[in-house]
Design an enzyme around this catalytic site. Structure first.
Site, PDB file in Angstrom:
ATOM      1  N   GLY A 147     -18.694  -0.069  15.024  1.00  0.00           N
ATOM      2  CA  GLY A 147     -18.726  -0.575  13.800  1.00  0.00           C
ATOM      3  C   GLY A 147     -17.753  -0.998  13.865  1.00  0.00           C
ATOM      4  O   GLY A 147     -16.636  -2.060  14.258  1.00  0.00           O
TER       5      GLY A 147
ATOM      6  N   ARG B  14     -13.940  -2.718  11.980  1.00  0.00           N
ATOM      7  CA  ARG B  14     -12.475  -1.956  12.390  1.00  0.00           C
ATOM      8  C   ARG B  14     -11.949  -0.298  11.176  1.00  0.00           C
ATOM      9  O   ARG B  14     -11.370   0.304  11.680  1.00  0.00           O
ATOM     10  CB  ARG B  14     -11.525  -3.086  12.187  1.00  0.00           C
ATOM     11  CG  ARG B  14     -10.425  -2.323  12.545  1.00  0.00           C
ATOM     12  CD  ARG B  14      -8.740  -3.442  12.284  1.00  0.00           C
ATOM     13  NE  ARG B  14      -8.938  -4.456  13.096  1.00  0.00           N
ATOM     14  CZ  ARG B  14      -8.132  -6.359  13.302  1.00  0.00           C
ATOM     15  NH1 ARG B  14      -6.667  -5.149  12.864  1.00  0.00           N
ATOM     16  NH2 ARG B  14      -8.058  -6.866  13.990  1.00  0.00           N
ATOM     17  N   GLN B  15     -12.798  -0.857  10.219  1.00  0.00           N
ATOM     18  CA  GLN B  15     -12.140  -0.371   9.230  1.00  0.00           C
ATOM     19  C   GLN B  15     -12.696   1.506   8.897  1.00  0.00           C
ATOM     20  O   GLN B  15     -11.970   1.831   8.663  1.00  0.00           O
ATOM     21  CB  GLN B  15     -12.867  -0.445   7.122  1.00  0.00           C
ATOM     22  CG  GLN B  15     -12.284  -1.104   6.263  1.00  0.00           C
ATOM     23  CD  GLN B  15     -13.036  -1.528   4.625  1.00  0.00           C
ATOM     24  OE1 GLN B  15     -13.949  -1.959   5.576  1.00  0.00           O
ATOM     25  NE2 GLN B  15     -12.507  -1.759   4.129  1.00  0.00           N
TER      26      GLN B  15
ATOM     27  N   GLY C 146     -13.833   2.752  11.612  1.00  0.00           N
ATOM     28  CA  GLY C 146     -13.385   3.303  13.067  1.00  0.00           C
ATOM     29  C   GLY C 146     -11.787   3.663  12.284  1.00  0.00           C
ATOM     30  O   GLY C 146     -11.830   4.515  13.080  1.00  0.00           O
TER      31      GLY C 146
ATOM     32  N   GLU D 238     -14.920   2.039  19.172  1.00  0.00           N
ATOM     33  CA  GLU D 238     -15.425   0.519  19.327  1.00  0.00           C
ATOM     34  C   GLU D 238     -15.404  -0.191  18.219  1.00  0.00           C
ATOM     35  O   GLU D 238     -15.969  -0.289  17.521  1.00  0.00           O
ATOM     36  CB  GLU D 238     -16.830   0.379  20.561  1.00  0.00           C
ATOM     37  CG  GLU D 238     -16.927  -0.415  21.280  1.00  0.00           C
ATOM     38  CD  GLU D 238     -17.416  -1.952  21.021  1.00  0.00           C
ATOM     39  OE1 GLU D 238     -18.647  -1.164  21.592  1.00  0.00           O
ATOM     40  OE2 GLU D 238     -17.666  -2.737  20.259  1.00  0.00           O
TER      41      GLU D 238
ATOM     42  N   CYS E 114     -21.021  -7.145  19.999  1.00  0.00           N
ATOM     43  CA  CYS E 114     -19.056  -6.908  19.749  1.00  0.00           C
ATOM     44  C   CYS E 114     -18.167  -8.069  21.044  1.00  0.00           C
ATOM     45  O   CYS E 114     -17.169  -7.589  21.233  1.00  0.00           O
ATOM     46  CB  CYS E 114     -18.969  -5.538  20.177  1.00  0.00           C
ATOM     47  SG  CYS E 114     -19.960  -4.640  21.321  1.00  0.00           S
TER      48      CYS E 114
ATOM     49  N   GLU F   1     -12.943 -11.270  13.233  1.00  0.00           N
ATOM     50  CA  GLU F   1     -13.927 -11.006  14.007  1.00  0.00           C
ATOM     51  C   GLU F   1     -15.300 -12.166  12.313  1.00  0.00           C
ATOM     52  O   GLU F   1     -15.540 -11.233  11.812  1.00  0.00           O
ATOM     53  CB  GLU F   1     -14.785  -9.254  14.242  1.00  0.00           C
ATOM     54  CG  GLU F   1     -15.738  -9.564  14.397  1.00  0.00           C
ATOM     55  CD  GLU F   1     -15.757  -8.160  14.623  1.00  0.00           C
ATOM     56  OE1 GLU F   1     -16.828  -8.057  15.962  1.00  0.00           O
ATOM     57  OE2 GLU F   1     -16.312  -8.044  13.984  1.00  0.00           O
TER      58      GLU F   1
HETATM   59  P1  NAP Z   1     -19.823   0.337   9.690  1.00  0.00           P
HETATM   60  O1  NAP Z   1     -19.075  -0.392   7.798  1.00  0.00           O
HETATM   61  O2  NAP Z   1     -18.771   0.365  10.420  1.00  0.00           O
HETATM   62  O3  NAP Z   1     -20.111   1.463   9.518  1.00  0.00           O
HETATM   63  C1  NAP Z   1     -20.942   1.923  10.791  1.00  0.00           C
HETATM   64  C2  NAP Z   1     -21.063   3.442  10.765  1.00  0.00           C
HETATM   65  O4  NAP Z   1     -19.822   4.382  10.146  1.00  0.00           O
HETATM   66  C3  NAP Z   1     -22.211   3.681   9.855  1.00  0.00           C
HETATM   67  O5  NAP Z   1     -23.149   4.840   9.169  1.00  0.00           O
HETATM   68  C4  NAP Z   1     -21.100   4.751   8.154  1.00  0.00           C
HETATM   69  O6  NAP Z   1     -22.034   5.402   6.998  1.00  0.00           O
HETATM   70  C5  NAP Z   1     -20.140   5.237   8.938  1.00  0.00           C
HETATM   71  N1  NAP Z   1     -18.829   4.660   7.787  1.00  0.00           N
HETATM   72  C6  NAP Z   1     -18.457   3.329   8.056  1.00  0.00           C
HETATM   73  N2  NAP Z   1     -17.260   3.702   7.212  1.00  0.00           N
HETATM   74  C7  NAP Z   1     -17.239   5.087   7.214  1.00  0.00           C
HETATM   75  C8  NAP Z   1     -15.843   6.060   6.498  1.00  0.00           C
HETATM   76  N3  NAP Z   1     -15.348   5.826   6.603  1.00  0.00           N
HETATM   77  N4  NAP Z   1     -16.562   7.126   6.497  1.00  0.00           N
HETATM   78  C9  NAP Z   1     -17.438   7.820   6.933  1.00  0.00           C
HETATM   79  N5  NAP Z   1     -18.109   7.067   7.698  1.00  0.00           N
HETATM   80  C10 NAP Z   1     -18.241   5.572   7.525  1.00  0.00           C
HETATM   81  O7  NAP Z   1     -20.495  -1.013  10.280  1.00  0.00           O
HETATM   82  P2  NAP Z   1     -21.625  -1.462  10.659  1.00  0.00           P
HETATM   83  O8  NAP Z   1     -22.486  -0.855   9.316  1.00  0.00           O
HETATM   84  O9  NAP Z   1     -22.864  -1.345  11.478  1.00  0.00           O
HETATM   85  O10 NAP Z   1     -21.749  -2.999  10.154  1.00  0.00           O
HETATM   86  C11 NAP Z   1     -20.503  -3.137   8.619  1.00  0.00           C
HETATM   87  C12 NAP Z   1     -19.359  -4.381   9.854  1.00  0.00           C
HETATM   88  O11 NAP Z   1     -19.088  -3.883  10.824  1.00  0.00           O
HETATM   89  C13 NAP Z   1     -20.067  -5.651  10.151  1.00  0.00           C
HETATM   90  O12 NAP Z   1     -20.531  -6.981   9.349  1.00  0.00           O
HETATM   91  C14 NAP Z   1     -19.321  -6.287  11.772  1.00  0.00           C
HETATM   92  O13 NAP Z   1     -18.366  -6.867  10.887  1.00  0.00           O
HETATM   93  C15 NAP Z   1     -18.430  -4.543  12.299  1.00  0.00           C
HETATM   94  N6  NAP Z   1     -19.666  -4.302  13.000  1.00  0.00           N
HETATM   95  C16 NAP Z   1     -19.259  -4.923  14.316  1.00  0.00           C
HETATM   96  C17 NAP Z   1     -19.443  -4.585  15.678  1.00  0.00           C
HETATM   97  C18 NAP Z   1     -18.532  -4.527  16.630  1.00  0.00           C
HETATM   98  O14 NAP Z   1     -19.376  -4.060  17.878  1.00  0.00           O
HETATM   99  N7  NAP Z   1     -17.336  -5.238  16.842  1.00  0.00           N
HETATM  100  C19 NAP Z   1     -20.616  -3.382  15.131  1.00  0.00           C
HETATM  101  C20 NAP Z   1     -20.959  -3.245  14.380  1.00  0.00           C
HETATM  102  C21 NAP Z   1     -20.779  -3.927  13.053  1.00  0.00           C
HETATM  103  P3  NAP Z   1     -22.422   4.262   6.341  1.00  0.00           P
HETATM  104  O15 NAP Z   1     -23.644   3.079   6.346  1.00  0.00           O
HETATM  105  O16 NAP Z   1     -23.404   5.020   4.995  1.00  0.00           O
HETATM  106  O17 NAP Z   1     -21.201   3.590   5.113  1.00  0.00           O
END
Ligand code: NAP
Length: 529
Positions: free
Chosen positions: A242, A244-245, A247, A266, A303, A395
């Site tokens: 997901g 960076r924030q 992770g 990742e 990614c 990104e």
């Molecule tokens: P995300 O916001 O990092 O969330 C991924 C998972 O982690 C979700 O289940 C989320 O829960 C949980 N999570 C995130 N922050 C957390 C925290 N502080 N405490 C506990 N759980 C947490 O990623 P996303 O929703 O997939 O996408 C958001 C952004 O991530 C995209 O716009 C993109 O920039 C980036 N992304 C990058 C990649 C890559 O492979 N490089 C892949 C996907 C996304 P909740 O949904 O309940 O908040």
């Protein structure tokens, strides 16, 4: 298979009581009416974690053949979900049916690969150093190394791979293969898909006669459930894909525990593509077209999306830019996974457009009435600007990329030194470029987990030699991969047995080698198959 909006905790279906949520169809910007998903909280984490803890010793000590059959049973059950799974995933993610069918095949293939890894047994690292009682000046003890699973693993489903990196995706398959129970936190972007796949796993656990607690699936809105899961003392490792924030937040929680645990996150990568002069001279147009296809594949939500292009300035680079711009102008806008991801893409491209010295040179077809649809964009800047504006390296998760013009090869090496850790780096090269490539390779080996030539980084083969990892911030731990057979190593640790009687040793290192494994014995590899 029906959908009920329920979490799966061991063998039970559990309706969460911490609020309700409906799935969302990003293509029509509307909630999907049924079912309502009940959200869980700390109580469900506790229940799933205790079951996982209880199941751990039984599960990890199963014969390898049974563990392999369990992985194959999950694959079969996923196939059995048929079109219902694809239709639900399509509605929840906006991804095309063809892409989702391909992703399901990859998911099933991944499970079969890990079944083969389990049967093969080499992942156990069996190593025997016999005692040397006569050794001078001191005798050597009998020493035997075997790998064991770390313990129950928490997996965070990825938004961009609703099947291949979600409930039964690579993290889950490799953790099961290692002998670890898994608790998945479903991604809110595909709750129904998660429940369908979760039920396929739950059925496999029952049908294979495995202990309850080998698998649980939790839903949680907000951050509480994910935080509680990572903080739970029973959890011994975390798999995450997901932002960076996100992770980094999970790593902070894991490190603040009385017993810190590894988080295999990742996160973000912009996957630089280096266009060398010889390749540009011969193939500028073809590279431009191939690049546009790679950039827009899956709406750029990979990614491994090529977010930066580096090349020495000149007329051949102009030909590449013209070709890529022309190809991108024909690409239709497409719906992104969630409104939030679409918003983040728009604000990312706006931020790049706001940097002085960055010029937009290509735009895909307009989105029109299509909801949450990203239009492809290509920007051009120069190496000095990139070196002075770190925001250009953020990104942009979606179909946008920046071409960076360098004045000479030395400047290319300088920008390569400057970029952060990456999952991939791509070289477009011809034989006359090899001397330049040789200068750059030592730098790139410090920066990336995969270096590829004359292709594009999107499309990650699931095989034995794949590395889908890389130095921070592409991942939290450059020593491992999250795709491919060696992903299993993230969830294993070595134990050395010193002078244990043969009857007390695990089978993997017993003297008679009852499992028939290939092992290292007194420093020599003894192959049995
Ligand atoms: P995300 O916001 O990092 O969330 C991924 C998972 O982690 C979700 O289940 C989320 O829960 C949980 N999570 C995130 N922050 C957390 C925290 N502080 N405490 C506990 N759980 C947490 O990623 P996303 O929703 O997939 O996408 C958001 C952004 O991530 C995209 O716009 C993109 O920039 C980036 N992304 C990058 C990649 C890559 O492979 N490089 C892949 C996907 C996304 P909740 O949904 O309940 O908040």
């Amino acid at each position: 298979m029906n959908l009920y909006g329920e979490m799966l905790i061991g063998f039970a279906s559990v309706r969460g009581t911490e609020g309700v949520r409906r799935a969302f169809n990003p293509a029509i910007n509307a909630e999907i009416a049924v079912p309502e998903f009940g959200m869980g909280g700390a109580a469900e984490v506790e229940r799933a974690a205790r079951l996982a803890e209880r199941a751990f010793d039984t599960f990890r000590n199963l014969p390898l053949e049974e563990r392999a059959r369990f992985l194959e049973a999950i694959a079969e059950n996923i196939v059995d979900t048929g079109e219902a799974l694809i239709e639900r995933a399509h509605a929840e993610t906006g991804l095309s049916v063809a892409r989702l069918q391909g992703e399901r095949s990859r998911t099933v293939g991944q499970l079969h690969l890990f079944a083969r890894v389990v049967r093969d047994g080499r992942f156990l690292g069996a190593t025997v150093d016999h005692a040397q009682p006569e050794r001078q000046p001191l005798p050597r003890a009998d020493l035997r190394l075997a790998k064991v699973p770390l313990g129950p693993v928490a997996v965070f489903g990825a938004s961009n791979f609703p099947l291949a990196f979600s409930v039964a995706g690579g993290d889950t398959a490799s953790a099961f293969a290692a002998g670890a129970p898994v608790i998945v936190k479903a991604h809110g972007a595909h709750l129904g898909t998660s429940e369908l796949v979760g039920r396929a796993i739950q059925k496999a656990v029952r049908d294979c006669g495995l202990p309850e607690g080998v698998f649980s699936l939790l839903f949680g809105a907000g951050r509480e459930l994910g935080e509680a899961l990572v903080a739970h003392p029973t959890i011994k490792a975390v798999g995450f894909t997901g932002s960076r924030q996100g992770g980094l937040a999970l790593m902070r929680i894991a490190n603040a525990r009385p017993e810190p645990i590894p988080v295999y996150a990742e996160m973000s990568s912009i996957n630089p593509v280096f266009l060398f002069p010889g390749a540009l001279a011969r193939r500028a147009e073809a590279i431009g077209k191939g690049f546009a296809d790679s950039l827009t594949l899956g709406v750029g939500q990979f990614c491994t999306n090529p977010g930066l292009v580096f090349a020495v300035d000149g007329p051949d680079l102009d030909r590449f830019v013209d070709s890529a711009a022309q190809a991108l102008s024909t690409k239709s806008a497409q719906t992104m996974l969630t409104p939030g991801i679409f918003e983040a893409f728009c604000s990312g491209t706006r931020a790049v457009e706001g940097v002085q010295g960055v010029r937009k040179v290509a735009q895909g077809q307009a989105a029109g009435a299509l909801a949450n649809a990203a239009e492809a964009s290509l920007y051009v800047t120069d190496a000095k600007r990139l070196l002075a504006a770190p925001e250009l390296e953020s990104e942009m998760f979606g179909p946008a990329s920046i071409v960076v013009r360098a004045t000479n090869i030395e400047e290319l090496v300088e920008v390569a030194e400057h970029v952060e850790g990456q999952l991939t780096v791509t070289l477009q090269i011809e034989p006359d470029d090899y001397p330049h490539a040789r200068r750059l390779l030592p730098v790139l080996e410090r920066k990336a987990g995969r270096i590829l030539a004359n292709g594009f980084p999107t499309g990650v083969e699931v095989c034995h030699a794949m590395v889908h990892g890389g130095p921070f911030p592409s991942t939290s731990n450059a020593m491992f991969t999250s795709v491919g057979a060696t992903a299993i190593e993230r969830f294993l640790r070595p134990i050395c047995y010193q002078d244990l009687p043969d009857t007390l040793l695990p089978e993997v290192v017993k003297e008679g080698n009852p499992l028939g494994l290939s092992r290292i014995v007194d420093g020599e590899l003894i192959c049995t198959r």
